[in-house]
Write a protein that holds these residues in place. Sequence first.
Motif, mmCIF file in Angstrom:
data_model
loop_
_atom_site.group_PDB
_atom_site.id
_atom_site.type_symbol
_atom_site.label_atom_id
_atom_site.label_comp_id
_atom_site.label_asym_id
_atom_site.label_seq_id
_atom_site.Cartn_x
_atom_site.Cartn_y
_atom_site.Cartn_z
ATOM 1 N N ASN A 45 -85.261 -61.444 0.974
ATOM 2 C CA ASN A 45 -84.134 -62.251 1.430
ATOM 3 C C ASN A 45 -83.072 -61.433 2.148
ATOM 4 N N THR A 46 -83.466 -60.255 2.642
ATOM 5 C CA THR A 46 -82.525 -59.360 3.308
ATOM 6 C C THR A 46 -83.027 -58.985 4.688
ATOM 7 N N ASN A 47 -82.154 -59.079 5.662
ATOM 8 C CA ASN A 47 -82.457 -58.546 6.994
ATOM 9 C C ASN A 47 -82.212 -57.043 6.914
ATOM 10 N N PHE A 48 -83.272 -56.284 6.687
ATOM 11 C CA PHE A 48 -83.100 -54.879 6.373
ATOM 12 C C PHE A 48 -82.642 -54.074 7.580
ATOM 13 N N GLU A 49 -83.076 -54.449 8.757
ATOM 14 C CA GLU A 49 -82.623 -53.740 9.948
ATOM 15 C C GLU A 49 -81.116 -53.928 10.145
ATOM 16 N N LYS A 50 -80.642 -55.117 9.866
ATOM 17 C CA LYS A 50 -79.204 -55.373 9.952
ATOM 18 C C LYS A 50 -78.455 -54.543 8.922
ATOM 19 N N ARG A 51 -79.018 -54.454 7.725
ATOM 20 C CA ARG A 51 -78.391 -53.642 6.678
ATOM 21 C C ARG A 51 -78.353 -52.166 7.089
ATOM 22 N N LEU A 52 -79.452 -51.645 7.607
ATOM 23 C CA LEU A 52 -79.482 -50.256 8.039
ATOM 24 C C LEU A 52 -78.451 -49.995 9.134
ATOM 25 N N HIS A 53 -78.296 -50.955 10.030
ATOM 26 C CA HIS A 53 -77.305 -50.815 11.105
ATOM 27 C C HIS A 53 -75.907 -50.684 10.513
ATOM 28 N N LEU A 54 -75.617 -51.500 9.482
ATOM 29 C CA LEU A 54 -74.320 -51.422 8.811
ATOM 30 C C LEU A 54 -74.133 -50.065 8.146
ATOM 31 N N LEU A 55 -75.146 -49.615 7.418
ATOM 32 C CA LEU A 55 -75.055 -48.325 6.732
ATOM 33 C C LEU A 55 -74.777 -47.201 7.728
ATOM 34 N N LYS A 56 -75.513 -47.198 8.803
ATOM 35 C CA LYS A 56 -75.357 -46.141 9.810
ATOM 36 C C LYS A 56 -73.948 -46.154 10.402
ATOM 37 N N ASP A 57 -73.443 -47.347 10.702
ATOM 38 C CA ASP A 57 -72.100 -47.447 11.269
ATOM 39 C C ASP A 57 -71.051 -46.895 10.312
ATOM 40 N N VAL A 58 -71.161 -47.272 9.040
ATOM 41 C CA VAL A 58 -70.172 -46.832 8.054
ATOM 42 C C VAL A 58 -70.238 -45.325 7.857
ATOM 43 N N TYR A 59 -71.431 -44.786 7.673
ATOM 44 C CA TYR A 59 -71.551 -43.352 7.401
ATOM 45 C C TYR A 59 -71.242 -42.510 8.638
ATOM 46 N N ARG A 60 -71.566 -43.021 9.817
ATOM 47 C CA ARG A 60 -71.206 -42.315 11.049
ATOM 48 C C ARG A 60 -69.684 -42.177 11.166
ATOM 49 N N ALA A 61 -68.985 -43.261 10.870
ATOM 50 C CA ALA A 61 -67.523 -43.248 10.955
ATOM 51 C C ALA A 61 -66.922 -42.330 9.900
ATOM 52 N N LYS A 62 -67.460 -42.351 8.687
ATOM 53 C CA LYS A 62 -66.916 -41.516 7.619
ATOM 54 C C LYS A 62 -67.184 -40.039 7.893
ATOM 55 N N CYS A 63 -68.345 -39.744 8.438
ATOM 56 C CA CYS A 63 -68.651 -38.363 8.794
ATOM 57 C C CYS A 63 -67.696 -37.870 9.880
ATOM 58 N N ALA A 64 -67.409 -38.727 10.847
ATOM 59 C CA ALA A 64 -66.480 -38.337 11.912
ATOM 60 C C ALA A 64 -65.096 -38.042 11.350
ATOM 61 N N VAL A 65 -64.662 -38.820 10.381
ATOM 62 C CA VAL A 65 -63.371 -38.573 9.738
ATOM 63 C C VAL A 65 -63.378 -37.219 9.040
ATOM 64 N N LEU A 66 -64.457 -36.947 8.320
ATOM 65 C CA LEU A 66 -64.556 -35.664 7.612
ATOM 66 C C LEU A 66 -64.520 -34.492 8.590
ATOM 67 N N LEU A 67 -65.264 -34.591 9.680
ATOM 68 C CA LEU A 67 -65.291 -33.502 10.657
ATOM 69 C C LEU A 67 -63.926 -33.299 11.308
ATOM 70 N N ARG A 68 -63.231 -34.391 11.600
ATOM 71 C CA ARG A 68 -61.883 -34.263 12.170
ATOM 72 C C ARG A 68 -60.941 -33.597 11.173
ATOM 73 N N ALA A 69 -61.086 -33.971 9.903
ATOM 74 C CA ALA A 69 -60.230 -33.383 8.871
ATOM 75 C C ALA A 69 -60.508 -31.895 8.712
ATOM 76 N N LEU A 70 -61.756 -31.507 8.784
ATOM 77 C CA LEU A 70 -62.100 -30.091 8.686
ATOM 78 C C LEU A 70 -61.446 -29.310 9.829
ATOM 79 N N GLU A 71 -61.512 -29.862 11.026
ATOM 80 C CA GLU A 71 -60.889 -29.212 12.183
ATOM 81 C C GLU A 71 -59.375 -29.107 12.004
#
Length: 395
Positions: free
Chosen positions: A285-311
């Motif tokens: 009952n899950t559109n798994f590709e849609k879920r993966l797209h959401l996961l990738k978007d969230v983690y991509r954004a959080k990783c970018a925040v971490l990298l900016r903070a490190l800099e």
Amino acid sequence: MNVGSYFSENSKTALKNEPPGAWMPNLPDGCIRLSSGYPDPALIPAEGIKAAVARLLDEEHDLPLHYLGSPRMARLKQQIQRRLAERGICVVEEQLLITSGACQAIDLIARILLDEEAVVAVESPTYMEALEIFQNYTKQIVSIPIDEKGIQTDRLKEMLDERKRKGLTLPRFLYTIPTFQNPTGTTMITERREHLLELSAEFDFLILEDDAYGELSFDKNPPPIKSLDKSGRVLHVGSLSKVVAPGMRIGWITGDSAFIKALEWFKKDLDHPFSQSTMAVYLENTNFEKRLHLLKDVYRAKCAVLLRALEQFLPDSVSWYVPAGGYFVWVRIPGVDTSELLSQSLAEGVSYVPGKYFFLNQKDGTEFLRLSFSYANEKEIMEGIQRLGKVIAPF
């Protein structure tokens, strides 16, 4: 009574190792958890799992609660087969074993392949829980360094040539996390994946591919080593822990059917029928590709925040790898013992995992630490790195 006298010799040897989870710090209240390699709490599909449980019990009543479980357990296997096929790993039922997470999969493989005479090769650094597992079965572990392109296969070949020349035992298998590696976040380039397969054939060893993060790319998913395997030398381990929920404990092993049969022999009936059946209903009952797209978007954004903070907040002397997916950023602080620094960091209210726990020789990891961007929210990530910067600044 001398309880220790009842343990097997293998158990006595294993119990001399550091206890499992010794790397996990005790966190003070309010601590920002950059140590936790857990999914974002907001991404755990609690309502979807709740609905799956209700539907499962409404439709099947007591079946999922018995030893034999629900017919949906077989359906889960088919669902995983389809997902693997989309990534270039085409296996029949006899080549797939469902396990209680990736750690059980790794432990089962170690159980059937390792003994005190066997040699296992690992990346340096590598997943600390895999090291804990292998050390329960053998002390003969050799490590091969990685860089930003993954395991250095030329160094691996040098080690293999030297052992062969000296008449030393060659590795039974090599354990690798080629895609968004834990702890470094690095990804093995395709040329090295192919070279690794060539070496496994030349020197007759197996490859244990841990692909726990393989679907969490920020761009395109690299091909699993198993998808390139033409001779059945790769045992591929995967998991739904990072893309659905770790508490469901759904993992798998794909490999030659003879290996799977042996693994089943030792796994026996240690399944979790209710969890597996629930997961099958959830996936139905899950559109798994849609879920993966959401996961990738969230983690991509959080990783970018971490990298900016490190800099922004860390000294220029500090360096790190930039991941293309997964959960982690691997940081080097020259001249600093990150284990000793941890107490100060916790006092400031931010946690990390010291690098030493990811190395066979812990002294090799003193200047490193692992940060996770998966669990904390973006505000916490920024604040956590700012706090970490204050701790590092005097050094």
